[in-house]
Design an enzyme around this catalytic site. Structure first.
Site, short mmCIF file in Angstrom:
data_model
loop_
_atom_site.label_atom_id
_atom_site.label_comp_id
_atom_site.label_asym_id
_atom_site.label_seq_id
_atom_site.Cartn_x
_atom_site.Cartn_y
_atom_site.Cartn_z
N GLY B 124 -4.88 -7.40 -21.71
CA GLY B 124 -5.99 -6.45 -21.84
C GLY B 124 -6.87 -6.41 -20.60
O GLY B 124 -7.28 -7.46 -20.08
N GLU B 344 0.01 -9.86 -31.44
CA GLU B 344 -0.15 -11.18 -32.08
C GLU B 344 1.00 -11.43 -33.07
O GLU B 344 0.82 -12.10 -34.09
CB GLU B 344 -1.52 -11.32 -32.75
CG GLU B 344 -2.65 -11.00 -31.77
CD GLU B 344 -3.72 -12.07 -31.67
OE1 GLU B 344 -3.72 -12.99 -32.50
OE2 GLU B 344 -4.52 -12.00 -30.73
#
Lengths: 593, 593
Positions: B124, B344
């Site tokens: 990110g 995730e």
């Protein structure tokens, strides 16, 4: 002559699967497409590849107006190169209309939209470019008598300037989720639509949805065969296609693609037969054909578009983060497929047409003793409804189940059961004092809706089953097609397991267990054929335009090269100065306590 | 003080439903959010509404770079206005790292990526702006001894110019399907990840998915209450929310949103309790808490993200063509929710962690006679597994079924049954000679995967059931909450009906019929509350930013106004000359025969 062979496919990580395939890729292409269609496709692909207009950087961010321009330019080329004759007819047609209209305007008519809600949304190409439209409107004569719906050819824009004519409000309705090459507009006119004429559209949409599914499967299965992750030992990683879970997520959709490939072609032929019947005005039962093709189209569109919707989503997830990158095209495929669920009728609403058709047959039989037999034979088995309802599941082993005859028999029972239940429910609702409108509404969920889906799944399975058992189907292809057919049937059936138990077609632990084990067995048997099966369905890499879906399976090389050639990949953002300046001095923001 | 009331909501077509609601909208907001959170939300909404930076034209076509800039600018404002103190800590932290690193570089390290596949995707903010990264790498000393995974703070870009430092290759990985405000980059370093630390992330993702679902439901339910179509007579049209089919498509997802609202908060509290336990190092069973929160997070993320994915898609289709218009936001919500299924950990893969946790409890009990009791009590009922497995479905009427105790009891049986079946299947696979890796792989589909899903659905239902029966829950809200809870339970359970029959918890025709009728009954009872229920979940119109989802229900006015104010709506396309010129002369393309 087919000039593409396994040997011609680029070498790479997928070779190991291609060598293990149980059938000849070339024979399958010849069987499915035929020599002529194959050559025509190759010609179109080559034409597109040789024109820079069709070269797109995967995942590039194209503004809507640019998309429309590209779409317009490619349509012009398409029309010029592929169907000169038709374009010619079209031009003549427009002139004929213009000439006719030139006279009419001085006679015939003022077109009025009574209010804002009479505006028409979603008219293809009207938002920005169409110069004329066919408008359906109620015809009132000066004595205020309404003569019902008429169609009018209305000029909208000056063909020389593309400016809207006085009194016409027409514009773009904004960005859609996909299909943004096509503009949609609003001419403030309400369209009526003749429902019967839409069957061809729905049949064709079923096929469009399948094309999206085939592209997504090509990407996901090639990716799964090339991508390695984990393994039995710490040092060895295995292709994710080797995992039972990955097989179960993707291979049933591959089977569905083959089932729909056969089915969409067969219903297109039914529609053509219906049209020829209409034109010839011979003794064929065109009214019966029309009703049946309407029932087929109203359920084949939901079957095709939902199967594609779910299949593309599964492909997206099965490719993990790579599936989420726009350049790999799964997002575009999902967005482009999405309207198939909605246009020419919302899927859920259309299914009511199909169930009404089936209920009307049952009613005709019970009231008038009519024999159930339709032009395209999709309902003929209902004639044996009473015997079928007495049948039970008889398979005892997984081997018994790995045969499309097993799910086919179960589907016949299922359609008969749901038809009877739907009729009972409808009678019950009417008996309780509900009017027809309410009674029908209260029978949709769990009854009529399930009935229509079971009917169309049965029809699709029946026709695939016939293909795989037909002696004209090449013997070398029959084994793999039989596996695909059995898998499609069992997997589709597995969404109706509760109903099979509910109506006692199934009882005890065994049937569900056998069907589930048969599905996994078939997935495992087909995984070595999966790459070759998508090679048959896949267009060239240029057309597929997905780095992780290339025929050579070199996913990382293609990804890397696409990433590095993207626009401004390594450049600072244009707003970098704003980012670097005005940073708070250390401590300056500390709460002043 | 709450300053928004039903009376404050704008008047319009939705009033008729708001007046029929069975509960006080204000009481529900107070109960769900609490006074403080409600006021804080209103403050944030007002702050955003007062800043032109956050004013977006619905559905406008924003290029990626602009999206990132807007995202950067709004983050700065967010940081400055909302958490000055934290920003301060962050700045100090960076300085501390820099100081430490300034020393380290001269000692301790050369960071190397062995090959192209060691590149890290999806970090990110790294694509364009991050100046430092924490890199996990194997530490080799000059004697070639590997000291295992270490973390290094590595400078990537000059913070003054945002140019990459020598030896660092870092860039943008291209457009994603959604979330394009966030850039993702590739620093060519392989990250390792500490699995345990990710539980907080997964719990939080479950909540993020829910937020997307709540927004989509607000749009679809307000639209369905305002949009009229067909009706019992030719002249009267009724809101589509009155149709059983539309209720069945949307209201179960509304029930799921309320169930998940309660559930995501409760598991967040579990995670906080675990963290406090770790910090205090007191006598609490933090290891047990860690294992349980890991099992919860690995299945709550699939539950939340898939429920949202399917719910948003259903909302999209239930709004027909209007749902397909980008301005109405359902497409963006679907795209933004999509990565929740993947990051995730892929949902399907994560579920294996949860089933392993449950199998380990069963194993511990059977081998060591351990009592099954966990810190957050999600597995305690397994202690009574043998009695539960003997229980059967006992409801006799629809009235019996309209109670969350019924699906709750069925779920307890279901989890026990699937746990036992999964264990048997695993033993069978091992007995047939498969190694542990293969045995576990072959037990996922239909066994371990279903077990993990049933476990988390049970936990979610259990906690919602407790809330609706708790005496602290306001009496005026309990009836509507009880209906939502029963609907959520029955509707979730209906995807397991075949298993209930398979294991003989159900037999005969009645149980499935009762559950289906109870679902339809609850949908019909809740349809008059549906608008008020989404009013509770909805942000202000400015934040929702969807013309068909506005609180006043004036869908056509908002649509019209948004369409007309779109960019270049009535303008000719920039390429109009190309369209108008070069038209083939009539007859010029006629085949030269």
């Amino acid at each position: 002559m087919m000039n593409r062979d396994v040997a011609d496919l680029p070498s790479g990580p997928l070779d190991v699967y291609r060598k293990k395939a149980s059938f000849s890729w070339k024979d399958m292409v010849r069987f499915i497409d035929g020599e002529d269609v194959y050559l025509f496709k190759q010609h179109v692909f080559r034409t597109l590849e040789n024109d820079p207009l069709f070269a797109r950087q995967p995942g590039e961010d194209v503004p809507i107006e640019k998309k429309r321009e590209l779409n317009f330019l490619s349509t012009v080329i398409h029309v010029e190169e592929v169907s000169t004759a038709r374009f010619d007819d079209f031009t003549e047609g427009v002139q004929a209309y213009e000439e006719q209209w030139g006279e009419s305007i001085s006679l015939e008519f003022v077109i009025n939209s009574p209010d804002f809600e009479a505006a028409k949304f979603w008219v293809g190409n009207l938002g920005k470019t169409a110069t004329h439209a066919v408008v359906y409107a109620q015809l009132y004569t000066p004595d205020q008598v309404c003569h019902g719906l008429h169609s009018f050819v209305v000029p909208l824009r000056d063909p020389k300037t593309l400016l809207a004519l006085p009194g016409v409000l027409v514009g773009d309705m904004g960005k859609k989720l996909g299909q943004n090459g096509l503009d949609n507009g609003d001419p403030k006119k309400r369209f009526g639509a003749s429902l019967g004429a839409l069957s061809g559209g729905r049949v064709y949409i079923t096929r469009m949805a399948l094309i999206n599914l085939k592209l997504a499967l090509t990407v996901a299965i090639r990716f799964s065969a090339a991508r390695r992750q984990f393994g039995p030992t710490d040092t060895e990683e295995i292709p994710v296609l080797e995992y039972q879970l990955q097989q179960w997520r993707l291979i049933p959709y591959l089977a569905a693609a083959y089932a729909l490939e056969n089915f969409t072609k067969s219903i297109l032929m039914n529609f053509v037969e219906f049209q020829i019947g209409q034109m010839l005005k011979d003794n064929s039962d065109t009214a019966g054909m029309g009703r049946e093709i309407h029932a087929i189209g109203c359920s084949s569109k939901p079957l095709g578009s939902w199967t594609a919707q779910r299949g593309i989503q599964e492909c997206r997830e099965a490719c993990g983060g790579h599936g989420y990158l726009a350049m790999n095209r799964l997002g575009d495929l999902r967005d482009d497929n999405d309207p198939n669920c909605t246009y020419e009728g919302d899927n859920n609403v259309l299914l009511q047409q199909t169930s009404s058709y089936l209920l009307s047959w049952l009613h005709a039989k019970q009231r008038d003793g009519v024999r159930i037999e339709s032009p395209f034979h999709t309902v003929d088995f209902l004639e044996e409804s009473q015997e079928i309802l007495k049948s039970r599941f008889t398979a005892l082993t997984v081997d018994d189940c790995v045969d499309s005859a097993v799910p086919l028999a179960a589907y016949k029972w299922l359609v008969c059961f749901l038809l009877e239940e739907s009729q009972k429910k409808l009678e019950q609702e009417r008996a309780s004092g509900n009017d027809d409108f309410e009674a029908r509404n209260n029978c949709q969920v769990y009854y009529c809706r399930s009935l229509a889906m079971a009917y169309i799944e049965h029809t699709c399975l029946q026709r695939f089953h016939e293909l795989t058992t037909n002696q004209d189907t090449p013997a070398g292809l029959r084994p793999v097609l039989r596996k695909l057919c059995a898998l499609y049937g069992l997997w589709s059936l597995s969404s109706h397991m509760a109903t099979l138990y509910q109506g006692s077609y199934w009882s005890g632990r065994k049937p569900a267990e056998l069907v589930q084990m048969a599905i996994l067995t078939l997935c495992s048997q087909l995984k070595d054929d999966a790459v070759a099966l998508v090679d048959v369905l896949a267009p060239t890499d240029f057309i597929l335009n997905s780095p992780i879906g290339c025929a050579d399976g070199q996913i990382y090389n293609h990804l890397w090269s696409t990433v590095m050639q993207g626009s401004k990949v390594l450049e600072r953002p244009s707003w970098w100065k704003e980012f670097c300046s005005d940073k708070p001095v250390l401590g300056s923001l500390r709460p002043k306590l």
